[in-house]
Design a protein around this motif. Sequence first.
Motif, PDB file in Angstrom:
ATOM      1  N   ARG A   1      -7.109  -2.872 -12.078  1.00  0.00           N
ATOM      2  CA  ARG A   1      -6.913  -1.456 -12.344  1.00  0.00           C
ATOM      3  C   ARG A   1      -6.746  -0.670 -11.049  1.00  0.00           C
ATOM      4  O   ARG A   1      -5.963   0.279 -10.982  1.00  0.00           O
ATOM      5  CB  ARG A   1      -8.099  -0.914 -13.145  1.00  0.00           C
ATOM      6  N   GLY A   2      -7.470  -1.076  -9.996  1.00  0.00           N
ATOM      7  CA  GLY A   2      -7.354  -0.389  -8.719  1.00  0.00           C
ATOM      8  C   GLY A   2      -5.970  -0.544  -8.108  1.00  0.00           C
ATOM      9  O   GLY A   2      -5.421   0.406  -7.527  1.00  0.00           O
ATOM     10  N   TYR A   3      -5.374  -1.730  -8.227  1.00  0.00           N
ATOM     11  CA  TYR A   3      -4.034  -1.945  -7.698  1.00  0.00           C
ATOM     12  C   TYR A   3      -3.000  -1.151  -8.499  1.00  0.00           C
ATOM     13  O   TYR A   3      -2.032  -0.621  -7.931  1.00  0.00           O
ATOM     14  CB  TYR A   3      -3.693  -3.431  -7.725  1.00  0.00           C
ATOM     15  N   LEU A   4      -3.205  -1.086  -9.816  1.00  0.00           N
ATOM     16  CA  LEU A   4      -2.296  -0.297 -10.653  1.00  0.00           C
ATOM     17  C   LEU A   4      -2.371   1.177 -10.268  1.00  0.00           C
ATOM     18  O   LEU A   4      -1.340   1.862 -10.166  1.00  0.00           O
ATOM     19  CB  LEU A   4      -2.651  -0.491 -12.121  1.00  0.00           C
ATOM     20  N   ARG A   5      -3.586   1.664 -10.032  1.00  0.00           N
ATOM     21  CA  ARG A   5      -3.753   3.058  -9.612  1.00  0.00           C
ATOM     22  C   ARG A   5      -3.060   3.305  -8.277  1.00  0.00           C
ATOM     23  O   ARG A   5      -2.396   4.344  -8.083  1.00  0.00           O
ATOM     24  CB  ARG A   5      -5.239   3.379  -9.501  1.00  0.00           C
ATOM     25  N   ALA A   6      -3.187   2.351  -7.355  1.00  0.00           N
ATOM     26  CA  ALA A   6      -2.536   2.496  -6.056  1.00  0.00           C
ATOM     27  C   ALA A   6      -1.022   2.574  -6.222  1.00  0.00           C
ATOM     28  O   ALA A   6      -0.351   3.397  -5.590  1.00  0.00           O
ATOM     29  CB  ALA A   6      -2.908   1.326  -5.147  1.00  0.00           C
TER      30      ALA A   6
ATOM     31  N   VAL B   1      -5.811   7.164  -2.611  1.00  0.00           N
ATOM     32  CA  VAL B   1      -6.164   5.833  -3.129  1.00  0.00           C
ATOM     33  C   VAL B   1      -7.441   5.327  -2.470  1.00  0.00           C
ATOM     34  O   VAL B   1      -8.356   4.825  -3.138  1.00  0.00           O
ATOM     35  CB  VAL B   1      -5.010   4.837  -2.886  1.00  0.00           C
ATOM     36  N   ALA B   2      -7.522   5.464  -1.147  1.00  0.00           N
ATOM     37  CA  ALA B   2      -8.666   4.923  -0.399  1.00  0.00           C
ATOM     38  C   ALA B   2      -9.974   5.598  -0.771  1.00  0.00           C
ATOM     39  O   ALA B   2     -11.046   4.989  -0.648  1.00  0.00           O
ATOM     40  CB  ALA B   2      -8.417   5.071   1.102  1.00  0.00           C
TER      41      ALA B   2
ATOM     42  N   GLN C   1      -7.535  -2.924  -1.932  1.00  0.00           N
ATOM     43  CA  GLN C   1      -6.658  -2.029  -2.687  1.00  0.00           C
ATOM     44  C   GLN C   1      -6.075  -0.950  -1.790  1.00  0.00           C
ATOM     45  O   GLN C   1      -4.895  -0.587  -1.923  1.00  0.00           O
ATOM     46  CB  GLN C   1      -7.435  -1.410  -3.848  1.00  0.00           C
ATOM     47  N   ALA C   2      -6.869  -0.452  -0.871  1.00  0.00           N
ATOM     48  CA  ALA C   2      -6.374   0.549   0.070  1.00  0.00           C
ATOM     49  C   ALA C   2      -5.335  -0.055   1.005  1.00  0.00           C
ATOM     50  O   ALA C   2      -4.330   0.589   1.340  1.00  0.00           O
ATOM     51  CB  ALA C   2      -7.535   1.135   0.867  1.00  0.00           C
TER      52      ALA C   2
END
Length: 257
Positions: free
Chosen positions: A2-7, A41-42, A49-50
């Motif tokens: 989910r974090g990569y998708l948000r990024a 994002v970070a 992910q950042a």
Amino acid sequence: MRGYLRAGLVMGACTVTGTLLMDWLSLTDIAMLHLLGVGVVASGATRRQAAFAALLSVALFDFFFVPPRFTFNVSDLHYVVTFGVMLVTALVISWLAERVREEAVAAEVRERGTAALSPMSGELLAADTVDDVISVIGRQARAAFGADVRVLLREPGGRLAAVGGSSGDDAGDDREVAQSAFQTWEAAGLGTSRFPSARSAYLPLVGTHGRLGVLEVRPDDPERFGEPAVRWLLQTFAAQAALALERGLQTAGQKHP
């Protein structure tokens, strides 16, 4: 995931915004827009992910805005320097954001832990015997750390012997780890750099007149003991326990000369 998708969504939004405003923004402005996206994002992502967002920002900037557009070819080598600066800046932003987040979490953990340990001081002052002290230690360890404890006191000759606690009968299996913590005056076992594979953390009990023994702490959730704030609280916990045990031992010695 989910974090990569948000990024990806955040960096995609930056690219769309930059495309819509190309007639009014310079390439430098668009690069700053992408760096802003990396910062967003970070602020709520892991380091990986950042870093993914940082790499994606450079790729999107190159593909959509740097001439010739819609290719990864670079007609002007000066842009290579721009990409490098963008990437380094984005990674620094992500690192700083993670540091701030970690410090905030650590401060919160310390605050909760200190509040949980506050009642311990009063109970230990009221405890007259070693058994009473051990009972308080066990109860507070369960409340503050979700852990069982065992107190190992020094015997003549320097060996350690368990005198009580709420951990299971097998909790003293890591005798080498406990002895190491006692001899070196430093914590060992779980959450430390020495014997990190041990099931428990072993903290030396140091009173005003020297070493008394070792406090063994076995948590229900071992991963918690990897947090610096929790390790700091454990040291505080062991220091309070040592002073109370020393007082209990002195009282017992006065009653039974």
